[in-house]
Each structure stands twice: as C-alpha cells, then as structure tokens.
Design an enzyme around this catalytic site. Structure first.
Site, PDB file in Angstrom:
ATOM      1  N   SER A 149       0.810  -1.221   0.000  1.00 18.08           N
ATOM      2  CA  SER A 149       0.000   0.000   0.000  1.00 18.08           C
ATOM      3  C   SER A 149       0.838   1.263   0.000  1.00 18.08           C
ATOM      4  CB  SER A 149      -0.963  -0.003   1.188  1.00 18.08           C
ATOM      5  OG  SER A 149      -0.281  -0.250   2.395  1.00 18.08           O
TER       6      SER A 149
ATOM      7  N   HIS B 186       1.289   5.169   4.392  1.00 19.06           N
ATOM      8  CA  HIS B 186       0.498   5.673   3.268  1.00 19.06           C
ATOM      9  C   HIS B 186       0.826   7.135   2.981  1.00 19.06           C
ATOM     10  CE1 HIS B 186      -2.865   2.453   4.032  1.00 19.06           C
ATOM     11  NE2 HIS B 186      -1.704   1.932   3.673  1.00 19.06           N
TER      12      HIS B 186
END
Length: 303
Positions: free
Chosen positions: A184, A241
């Site tokens: 991610s 992230h």
C-alpha cells in the site's frame, strides 16, 4: 491496505462516430492526453465478463506489463508465507503468522535501527498479512498502475513504484515502532503519481474538453477516500500511506514527461522536475539521517 476503486483515465467521446476527435480535440488536432487508445473490438454485446472487467478497470493490461508481473510476484510470495509458517487460525481469512512476516522481512524499525537490516525498507512491499489485504492491494495497484504505466512506460513506473514504497516505509519508521507489511505504500505512490501526471501536464491540458479539472478532482477524492478508510482501521499503517503519497507525488513530478502535445511550457516543465528531484532527495536523506541518528524504536511487534 487500500480498499479502493479507481477511475479510467480515458475519454471515450472521441471513439464515437468515425474515429474523429469530436469535441475533445486539442490544439494541433491530436487526441486527448487521457485517451487509452483502446477500443473494444467488435460488438460490445459479444464481450465476455472477463473482457468487460479488463476494459473497465485496466484496459491496457498485458502479461508483459510491470504491474502484471509485480501482482503475480505478490501472490506467489503470499502463498510462500502461508506454506512456510502456516495459517494463523485465530486471525482473519488466510492470515499469515506475525513470526512468518517478520522472518520474511516485514518493516521492523527496531531491527532496522539496531541490526541495520536495511532491506526491511524494501521487502514489506512484497508481503501481505491476509487474503483481504493482498486482494485489495493487488486490485488497487492494477487499477491505478496499469493506466499510468501505459502513459509513462515500464521504466518510469518501476521507479515510481519502488521509490514510493521504500519512501513510505522510511516515513513510517520515523513515526511508528510497529511491524507492518503491504504494497500500500507503493499503491499510494501510484495515486500520488496520478496527481503528479495531471500537474506535469497542466499547461498541456489547458484547452476545452481536456478533462483536466475532472481528473484532478477524482484523484483528490480517491486519495481522501483511502485515508478515510485507513483511519477506521487500527491495523493500517497510515503513516506509511502518507509517506508513499508524498514521495509518489514528487517522484512523479521528477520522472513523468509531458505527452505529445503542442501546447507546452518548457520552463514550467523544467521547474517542476527540479522540484521533484530535489524534494525526493531531501526526503530520503533527512529521513534516513533522522532515523539512524535520533530514533530509538522499541522492540515491539504490531500488525
């Protein structure tokens, strides 16, 4: 993980009525920059379900693309995790054991700092905790990465993917002590580079019907949606992230070129490329210096 739904960076209006440019023609008569240059062959009613999914989600996907290859690698490594350490029967569906993830090279700030296992900045990109984790990340990177790869080329997308992924893990190590895994950080880098693609081509897309503002808004909404989703889950490495997104934006500015258009501003292009390269260099340098000189992570394993 990234439970996300993407958008097709294509304008289909020019595919109607004899293949002309229609109302989206840019100066010089060339096709819009966001066009995938793909048409469904034959009668759409004859398409299979698989053809429909491919055309809607990632129309330019081929078995020779980087995004296809990295997705296959992710799946193979996930199966290796389960085969090596077995399934955690107390966890989610097809969940790998924490000890297995750590052995395979999960992000572990304590071991990076004190044992100098710097490969743990890279290897977490290939590792996933459970079935839903790998499913969402693989789908997300195909949706976001395939269109970007078709525009920027395989070399550029490889650099964006790994520089963003590693940068996200560096940023996470600065702010958390827990163990984490997942592609991610790289997926958010792809999202950031989607935004950079629009910024790089801002001047080139300054013509009626380019869709520039629409794609900018959609990209921002996707980023906000993913952060909102991550904030609801304690097991999501949100700082990773954030780092992946930041690096993705600036490495995108540095590496992505303007499309083949006449309405260009070369001074603008040179400026944003310099900003991109300098920012990524400073991010990496400061991040690593601060981590190894000032951070004292605890030996805590958290997934």
């Amino acid at each position: 993980m990234s439970n996300v739904h993407g958008f097709r960076d294509v304008e289909r209006g020019q595919n109607r009525g004899g293949g002309g440019n229609g109302g989206n023609a840019r100066p010089g008569g060339s096709l819009p920059l966001f066009t995938s240059n793909l048409n469904p062959a034959g009668d759409p009613r004859q398409e299979s379900f698989g053809d429909m999914i491919k055309y809607v989600c990632c129309p330019s996907l081929t078995i020779y693309s980087f995004m296809f290859a990295i997705t296959v690698i992710d799946i193979v490594i996930f199966l290796a995790e389960l085969f090596y350490g077995g399934v955690n029967t107390q966890g989610a569906f097809l969940e790998a054991k924490v000890s297995t993830l750590d052995a395979f090279g999960a992000k572990n700030p304590y071991k990076i700092r004190y044992d100098y296992q710097v490969w743990r900045f890279l290897l977490p990109i290939f590792l996933h905790a459970n079935f839903s984790h790998i499913f969402y990340n693989c789908v997300s990177q195909l949706i976001f990465g395939v269109p970007l790869e078709s525009k920027c080329g395989i070399r550029t997308i490889i650099l964006i993917y790994f520089i963003s992924g590693i940068g996200g893990n560096i940023f996470s190590c600065l702010l958390t002590d827990g163990l984490s895994v997942g592609a991610s950080t790289a997926v958010f880098g792809l999202l950031g580079s989607q935004l950079a693609f629009i910024i790089v081509n801002w001047k080139a897309l300054d013509y009626p019907g380019s869709g520039r503002d629409k794609y900018l808004l959609i990209t921002i909404l996707l980023i906000l949606f993913n952060f909102l989703f991550g904030s609801q889950n304690d097991n999501v490495d949100n700082w990773g992230h954030v780092g992946g997104l930041i690096v993705g934006i600036f490495i995108g500015l540095a590496l992505i070129d303007v499309g083949p258009v006449e309405n260009r501003n070369e001074a603008y292009e040179r400026t944003i490329k310099r900003i991109g390269f300098i920012t990524v260099g400073v991010f990496y340098a400061l991040g690593l210096i601060i981590f190894f000189a000032a951070r004292n992570p605890y030996p805590v394993i958290r997934l």
